[in-house]
Design a protein around this motif. Structure first.
Motif, PDB file in Angstrom:
ATOM      1  N   TYR A  90       0.831  -1.207   0.000  1.00  0.00           N
ATOM      2  CA  TYR A  90       0.000   0.000   0.000  1.00  0.00           C
ATOM      3  C   TYR A  90       0.870   1.264   0.000  1.00  0.00           C
ATOM      4  CZ  TYR A  90      -4.113  -2.899   0.910  1.00  0.00           C
ATOM      5  OH  TYR A  90      -5.120  -3.819   0.831  1.00  0.00           O
ATOM      6  N   CYS A  91       1.980   1.223   0.711  1.00  0.00           N
ATOM      7  CA  CYS A  91       2.900   2.368   0.697  1.00  0.00           C
ATOM      8  C   CYS A  91       3.469   2.580  -0.705  1.00  0.00           C
ATOM      9  CB  CYS A  91       4.027   2.168   1.701  1.00  0.00           C
ATOM     10  SG  CYS A  91       3.502   2.259   3.411  1.00  0.00           S
ATOM     11  N   THR A  95       2.993   5.842  -3.041  1.00  0.00           N
ATOM     12  CA  THR A  95       4.180   6.547  -3.530  1.00  0.00           C
ATOM     13  C   THR A  95       4.128   6.718  -5.047  1.00  0.00           C
ATOM     14  OG1 THR A  95       5.514   5.688  -1.710  1.00  0.00           O
ATOM     15  CG2 THR A  95       6.704   6.472  -3.645  1.00  0.00           C
ATOM     16  N   LYS A  96       3.799   5.626  -5.746  1.00  0.00           N
ATOM     17  CA  LYS A  96       3.735   5.681  -7.214  1.00  0.00           C
ATOM     18  C   LYS A  96       2.621   6.609  -7.689  1.00  0.00           C
ATOM     19  CE  LYS A  96       5.835   1.182  -7.854  1.00  0.00           C
ATOM     20  NZ  LYS A  96       5.630  -0.226  -8.168  1.00  0.00           N
ATOM     21  N   THR A 132      -4.704  16.050  -3.535  1.00  0.00           N
ATOM     22  CA  THR A 132      -4.686  14.580  -3.542  1.00  0.00           C
ATOM     23  C   THR A 132      -3.251  14.065  -3.600  1.00  0.00           C
ATOM     24  OG1 THR A 132      -6.843  14.523  -4.611  1.00  0.00           O
ATOM     25  CG2 THR A 132      -5.490  12.523  -4.774  1.00  0.00           C
ATOM     26  N   ARG A 133      -2.427  14.707  -4.431  1.00  0.00           N
ATOM     27  CA  ARG A 133      -1.016  14.302  -4.518  1.00  0.00           C
ATOM     28  C   ARG A 133      -0.318  14.488  -3.171  1.00  0.00           C
ATOM     29  NH1 ARG A 133       3.811  17.057  -5.588  1.00  0.00           N
ATOM     30  NH2 ARG A 133       2.732  18.903  -6.342  1.00  0.00           N
ATOM     31  N   LYS A 134      -0.572  15.610  -2.503  1.00  0.00           N
ATOM     32  CA  LYS A 134       0.058  15.868  -1.210  1.00  0.00           C
ATOM     33  C   LYS A 134      -0.415  14.868  -0.160  1.00  0.00           C
ATOM     34  CE  LYS A 134       2.845  18.948  -1.098  1.00  0.00           C
ATOM     35  NZ  LYS A 134       4.263  18.600  -1.271  1.00  0.00           N
ATOM     36  N   PHE A 135      -1.700  14.505  -0.215  1.00  0.00           N
ATOM     37  CA  PHE A 135      -2.217  13.481   0.694  1.00  0.00           C
ATOM     38  C   PHE A 135      -1.469  12.168   0.471  1.00  0.00           C
ATOM     39  CE2 PHE A 135      -4.856   9.710   1.082  1.00  0.00           C
ATOM     40  CZ  PHE A 135      -5.139   9.730   2.442  1.00  0.00           C
ATOM     41  N   LEU A 136      -1.323  11.767  -0.789  1.00  0.00           N
ATOM     42  CA  LEU A 136      -0.635  10.514  -1.096  1.00  0.00           C
ATOM     43  C   LEU A 136       0.834  10.573  -0.696  1.00  0.00           C
ATOM     44  CD1 LEU A 136      -2.300   9.750  -4.520  1.00  0.00           C
ATOM     45  CD2 LEU A 136      -2.581   8.432  -2.408  1.00  0.00           C
ATOM     46  N   ASP A 137       1.476  11.745  -0.866  1.00  0.00           N
ATOM     47  CA  ASP A 137       2.867  11.913  -0.404  1.00  0.00           C
ATOM     48  C   ASP A 137       2.967  11.622   1.088  1.00  0.00           C
ATOM     49  OD1 ASP A 137       4.245  12.637  -2.715  1.00  0.00           O
ATOM     50  OD2 ASP A 137       3.815  14.775  -2.468  1.00  0.00           O
ATOM     51  N   ASP A 142       4.297   5.775   7.076  1.00  0.00           N
ATOM     52  CA  ASP A 142       3.681   4.781   7.955  1.00  0.00           C
ATOM     53  C   ASP A 142       2.193   5.040   8.186  1.00  0.00           C
ATOM     54  OD1 ASP A 142       3.779   6.976   9.597  1.00  0.00           O
ATOM     55  OD2 ASP A 142       4.667   5.925  11.296  1.00  0.00           O
ATOM     56  N   GLN A 143       1.626   5.996   7.445  1.00  0.00           N
ATOM     57  CA  GLN A 143       0.213   6.302   7.624  1.00  0.00           C
ATOM     58  C   GLN A 143      -0.693   5.129   7.244  1.00  0.00           C
ATOM     59  OE1 GLN A 143      -0.831   9.036   9.203  1.00  0.00           O
ATOM     60  NE2 GLN A 143       1.351   9.407   9.450  1.00  0.00           N
ATOM     61  N   VAL A 144      -0.287   4.296   6.299  1.00  0.00           N
ATOM     62  CA  VAL A 144      -1.084   3.134   5.924  1.00  0.00           C
ATOM     63  C   VAL A 144      -1.280   2.248   7.145  1.00  0.00           C
ATOM     64  CG1 VAL A 144      -1.141   1.042   4.515  1.00  0.00           C
ATOM     65  CG2 VAL A 144      -0.341   3.187   3.516  1.00  0.00           C
ATOM     66  N   MET A 145      -0.191   1.982   7.852  1.00  0.00           N
ATOM     67  CA  MET A 145      -0.279   1.140   9.035  1.00  0.00           C
ATOM     68  C   MET A 145      -1.099   1.828  10.129  1.00  0.00           C
ATOM     69  SD  MET A 145       2.758  -0.552  11.316  1.00  0.00           S
ATOM     70  CE  MET A 145       3.294   1.009  11.956  1.00  0.00           C
TER      71      MET A 145
END
Length: 152
Positions: A90-91, A95-96, A132-137, A142-145
């Motif tokens: 997910y990370c 990132t991609k 949205t890009r900044k959120f994904l950045d 470790d936000q996924v975890m």
């Protein structure tokens, strides 16, 4: 700038058709809701509508899905998923996605795509892509975890 998806694939002359996904299959409907293109007023997207008489396959499909969902690493078929591979996946995906949204061609594409479904200026739509890009950045660390811990 002209994009094929805007000019040839989705237009009043070639409307898109949104179907429902149920029990592993894409299904259409006899009833559709038509959306108008905010840029020119032409009907350009047909959305499949499900009425009360057609809802039973969806109810059956949902009843087969575990309450915690299919992709919760803490509730995987192996029970209490202990390895970090799912989090790392997910990370990597986040990132991609953030990297791709930073590319001008991709950012412009999504900006114009937003404009196709919402009456926004280019700058407003570009702002949504940027946020949205900044959120994904941020999320790709470790936000996924951290988010998954809150959902258990």
């Amino acid at each position: 700038m002209s994009h094929k998806i805007f000019d040839e694939v989705i237009s009043g002359a070639h409307p898109a058709e949104v179907q429902s996904f149920v029990q592993g299959k894409w299904i259409g409907s006899s009833n559709y809701n038509t959306l108008l293109d905010p840029l020119n007023g032409e009907p350009f997207i047909k959305v499949s509508e499900v009425d009360e008489s057609g809802v039973q396959p969806f109810v059956e499909s949902l009843s087969q899905c575990p309450k915690h969902g299919l992709h919760n690493p803490f509730k995987s078929p192996e029970r209490y998923f202990k390895s970090p591979e799912r989090y790392l996946l997910y990370c990597d995906i986040s990132t991609k996605a953030a990297h791709m949204l930073a590319l001008p061609k991709v950012s412009d594409f999504f900006t114009r795509l937003i404009q196709r479904v919402a009456p926004k200026s280019y700058q407003q739509a570009a702002g949504e892509v940027f946020v949205t890009r900044k959120f994904l950045d941020n999320f790709c660390g470790d936000q996924v975890m951290q988010c998954s811990k809150k959902s258990v």
